[in-house]
Design a protein around this motif. Structure first.
Motif, PDB file in Angstrom:
ATOM      1  N   PHE A 190      -4.227  79.837 -29.713  1.00  0.00           N
ATOM      2  CA  PHE A 190      -5.153  81.037 -30.594  1.00  0.00           C
ATOM      3  C   PHE A 190      -3.542  81.585 -31.523  1.00  0.00           C
ATOM      4  CE2 PHE A 190      -6.911  80.325 -26.021  1.00  0.00           C
ATOM      5  CZ  PHE A 190      -8.093  80.552 -26.644  1.00  0.00           C
ATOM      6  N   LYS A 191      -3.887  81.848 -33.002  1.00  0.00           N
ATOM      7  CA  LYS A 191      -2.940  82.230 -33.630  1.00  0.00           C
ATOM      8  C   LYS A 191      -3.348  83.532 -34.138  1.00  0.00           C
ATOM      9  CE  LYS A 191      -1.369  78.616 -36.661  1.00  0.00           C
ATOM     10  NZ  LYS A 191      -0.237  78.503 -37.056  1.00  0.00           N
ATOM     11  N   ILE A 192      -2.819  84.938 -33.457  1.00  0.00           N
ATOM     12  CA  ILE A 192      -3.015  86.233 -33.713  1.00  0.00           C
ATOM     13  C   ILE A 192      -1.551  87.039 -35.346  1.00  0.00           C
ATOM     14  CG2 ILE A 192      -2.292  88.395 -32.750  1.00  0.00           C
ATOM     15  CD1 ILE A 192      -2.108  87.400 -30.038  1.00  0.00           C
ATOM     16  N   VAL A 270       1.810  84.871 -34.162  1.00  0.00           N
ATOM     17  CA  VAL A 270       1.964  84.470 -32.885  1.00  0.00           C
ATOM     18  C   VAL A 270       1.096  83.258 -32.928  1.00  0.00           C
ATOM     19  CG1 VAL A 270       2.981  85.191 -30.299  1.00  0.00           C
ATOM     20  CG2 VAL A 270       2.521  87.224 -32.813  1.00  0.00           C
ATOM     21  N   ASP A 271       1.891  82.027 -31.839  1.00  0.00           N
ATOM     22  CA  ASP A 271       1.120  81.240 -31.733  1.00  0.00           C
ATOM     23  C   ASP A 271       0.868  81.040 -30.278  1.00  0.00           C
ATOM     24  OD1 ASP A 271       0.807  80.061 -34.359  1.00  0.00           O
ATOM     25  OD2 ASP A 271       2.195  78.642 -34.212  1.00  0.00           O
ATOM     26  N   VAL A 272      -0.533  81.312 -29.380  1.00  0.00           N
ATOM     27  CA  VAL A 272      -0.589  81.227 -27.966  1.00  0.00           C
ATOM     28  C   VAL A 272      -1.242  80.494 -27.441  1.00  0.00           C
ATOM     29  CG1 VAL A 272      -0.992  83.328 -26.628  1.00  0.00           C
ATOM     30  CG2 VAL A 272      -0.227  84.082 -28.781  1.00  0.00           C
ATOM     31  N   ILE A 285       4.042  80.077 -28.283  1.00  0.00           N
ATOM     32  CA  ILE A 285       5.426  79.285 -28.013  1.00  0.00           C
ATOM     33  C   ILE A 285       5.642  79.035 -29.641  1.00  0.00           C
ATOM     34  CG2 ILE A 285       3.792  77.474 -26.678  1.00  0.00           C
ATOM     35  CD1 ILE A 285       1.953  76.616 -29.303  1.00  0.00           C
ATOM     36  N   ASP A 286       5.283  80.159 -30.325  1.00  0.00           N
ATOM     37  CA  ASP A 286       6.381  80.278 -31.727  1.00  0.00           C
ATOM     38  C   ASP A 286       5.650  81.359 -32.506  1.00  0.00           C
ATOM     39  OD1 ASP A 286       6.914  79.012 -34.448  1.00  0.00           O
ATOM     40  OD2 ASP A 286       5.138  78.176 -35.368  1.00  0.00           O
ATOM     41  N   ILE A 287       6.684  81.905 -33.162  1.00  0.00           N
ATOM     42  CA  ILE A 287       6.129  83.548 -34.299  1.00  0.00           C
ATOM     43  C   ILE A 287       6.646  82.425 -35.834  1.00  0.00           C
ATOM     44  CG2 ILE A 287       6.698  85.682 -34.142  1.00  0.00           C
ATOM     45  CD1 ILE A 287       7.376  85.935 -31.293  1.00  0.00           C
ATOM     46  N   ASN A 288       6.234  83.251 -36.485  1.00  0.00           N
ATOM     47  CA  ASN A 288       6.251  82.891 -38.101  1.00  0.00           C
ATOM     48  C   ASN A 288       5.993  84.134 -38.510  1.00  0.00           C
ATOM     49  OD1 ASN A 288       5.665  79.595 -37.784  1.00  0.00           O
ATOM     50  ND2 ASN A 288       3.747  80.387 -36.597  1.00  0.00           N
ATOM     51  N   TYR A 289       7.507  83.953 -39.623  1.00  0.00           N
ATOM     52  CA  TYR A 289       6.900  85.099 -40.880  1.00  0.00           C
ATOM     53  C   TYR A 289       6.224  84.732 -41.563  1.00  0.00           C
ATOM     54  CZ  TYR A 289       8.630  88.918 -43.390  1.00  0.00           C
ATOM     55  OH  TYR A 289       8.249  89.836 -43.976  1.00  0.00           O
TER      56      TYR A 289
END
Ligand SMILES: O=P(O)(O)O[C@@H]1[C@@H](OP(=O)(O)O)[C@H](OP(=O)(O)O)[C@H](O)[C@H](OP(=O)(O)O)[C@H]1OP(=O)(O)O
Ligand SMILES: Nc1ncnc2c1ncn2[C@@H]1O[C@H](COP(=O)(O)OP(=O)(O)O)[C@@H](O)[C@H]1O
Ligand SMILES: [Mg+2]
Ligand SMILES: [Mg+2]
Length: 316
Positions: A190-192, A270-272, A285-289
């Motif tokens: 899931f990408k928030i 945010v990758d969840v 698992i990941d947060i991207n700017y």
């Protein structure tokens, strides 16, 4: 005789400093037009030239990390404190390290009625000797693990990941690297997406589950890269995100709001994943700017609403 309300017609200049390929994907004509119709003029910034010659700007959005750009931005900001910079460089850089990016999650106090938000167990290996000596040196993890370059600053190499099945597989890695426990999660990430108060959650393809039985037959390591950008027919044997239940809305909004405050950032995603063995357990698992917002349906509205909130705010 009627009075004209001047503030209704006020226009705002929003400068953007982005790599050429990001301009091509993000600054689409549809966004320029939509923003324009709502009083926002999107102005391309030349990052190689002083900003003073290019302003004024009510707000600047950016995703560029050259020293020259950082100098120009700092100089302009100190002389024009009323220009809102989205987002300050020192806060963005927290997301350029796969350990510091997830620390924000562990600090969050999210009160969910029926669920938890955690991060997978992970360790950093700085060099190969960290795991060569002795049995358990520095490793308190269960295989399989995902090996991710510690640095996540937008280069192609920082997206070169490996699924590692045993200790032998660790020998081929480049360092420093983060080893993160692989969690079976039903092949969906899931990408928030967050842009200030704007929040949207979508589902994407992910790595497929690895059953215990199959694990016995696997060894060494397998490389992979940007799996969530693959279409179903391109990648692996997974697929079938259709029919997968989305995370509860309260989780999505609380996580977005909490991280926004904790990170002090406006533009990120945010990758969840959701633990396949415990559907109430979510893992970041990941947060991207400044991710690929253009992949969202109606991203023009999403971004313009965010920019309107910013230009109308008192923040400076
Ligand atoms: O190019 P896109 O649209 O795939 O966007 C990338 C993001 O994809 P996403 O929106 O999460 O699906 C991508 O997200 P992931 O790391 O793949 O989860 C990154 O944010 C990437 O930026 P960078 O290479 O880390 O600086 C983003 O790349 P840039 O567009 O910023 O170069
Ligand atoms: N701990 C994990 N367990 C299971 N799958 C994971 C885990 N970490 C990453 N993945 C999978 O690998 C993909 C890429 O990992 P990610 O940390 O998001 O790196 P990147 O910054 O390159 O997107 C994720 O979208 C997900 O499909
Ligand atoms: Mg990712
Ligand atoms: Mg990433």
């Amino acid at each position: 005789m009627s009075l004209v309300v001047a503030s209704q017609s006020e226009r705002y200049r929003v400068g953007y400093a982005l790599e050429t390929k990001k301009v091509a994907t993000f600054i689409q004509q549809s966004l320029i037009d939509y923003a324009n119709n709502h009083g926002i003029d999107l102005i391309q910034i030349d990052p190689t030239k002083p900003l003073l010659q290019q302003g004024p700007f009510r707000c600047i959005i950016h995703k560029l990390y050259t020293q020259q750009w950082i100098n120009h931005l700092n100089q302009f900001s100190s002389q024009n404190p009323s220009t809102i910079v989205i987002d300050p460089m020192e806060r963005v850089s927290r997301l350029h390290n796969r350990v510091s990016m997830l620390e924000a999650v562990t600090k969050l106090k999210i009160s969910l009625q029926n669920g938890t938000v955690e991060v997978p167990k992970q360790v950093v290996l700085n060099e190969s000797k960290d795991f060569n000596e002795g049995e358990e040196v520095g490793l308190d993890l269960k295989f399989p693990v995902i090996a991710k370059p510690l640095v996540a600053n937008g280069t192609a190499t920082c997206h070169e990941l490996f699924l590692v099945f045993d200790r032998e597989g660790l020998r081929e890695l480049s360092f420093p690297v983060v080893l993160q426990e692989f969690v079976n999660h039903g092949g969906v990430v899931f990408k928030i997406y967050v842009a200030g108060n704007q929040v949207d959650c979508v589902k994407r393809k992910s790595l497929t589950d690895i059953p215990e039985e199959k694990l016995k037959t696997l060894n060494g390591l397998v490389p992979f890269s940007q799996i969530s950008n693959l279409r179903n027919e391109e990648g692996g044997d997974g697929g079938g995100e259709d029919g997968i239940e989305m995370p509860p809305e309260s989780l999505v909004t609380e996580l977005a709001k909490g991280l926004r405050v904790e990170l002090g950032l406006n533009l990120f995603n945010v990758d969840v994943i959701r633990d396949g063995n415990d559907p109430t357990r979510y893992l970041v698992i990941d947060i991207n700017y400044f991710p690929g917002y253009a992949k969202l349906t109606s991203y023009e509205t999403f971004i313009t609403n965010f920019l309107l909130d910013i230009v109308h705010s008192n923040a400076a």
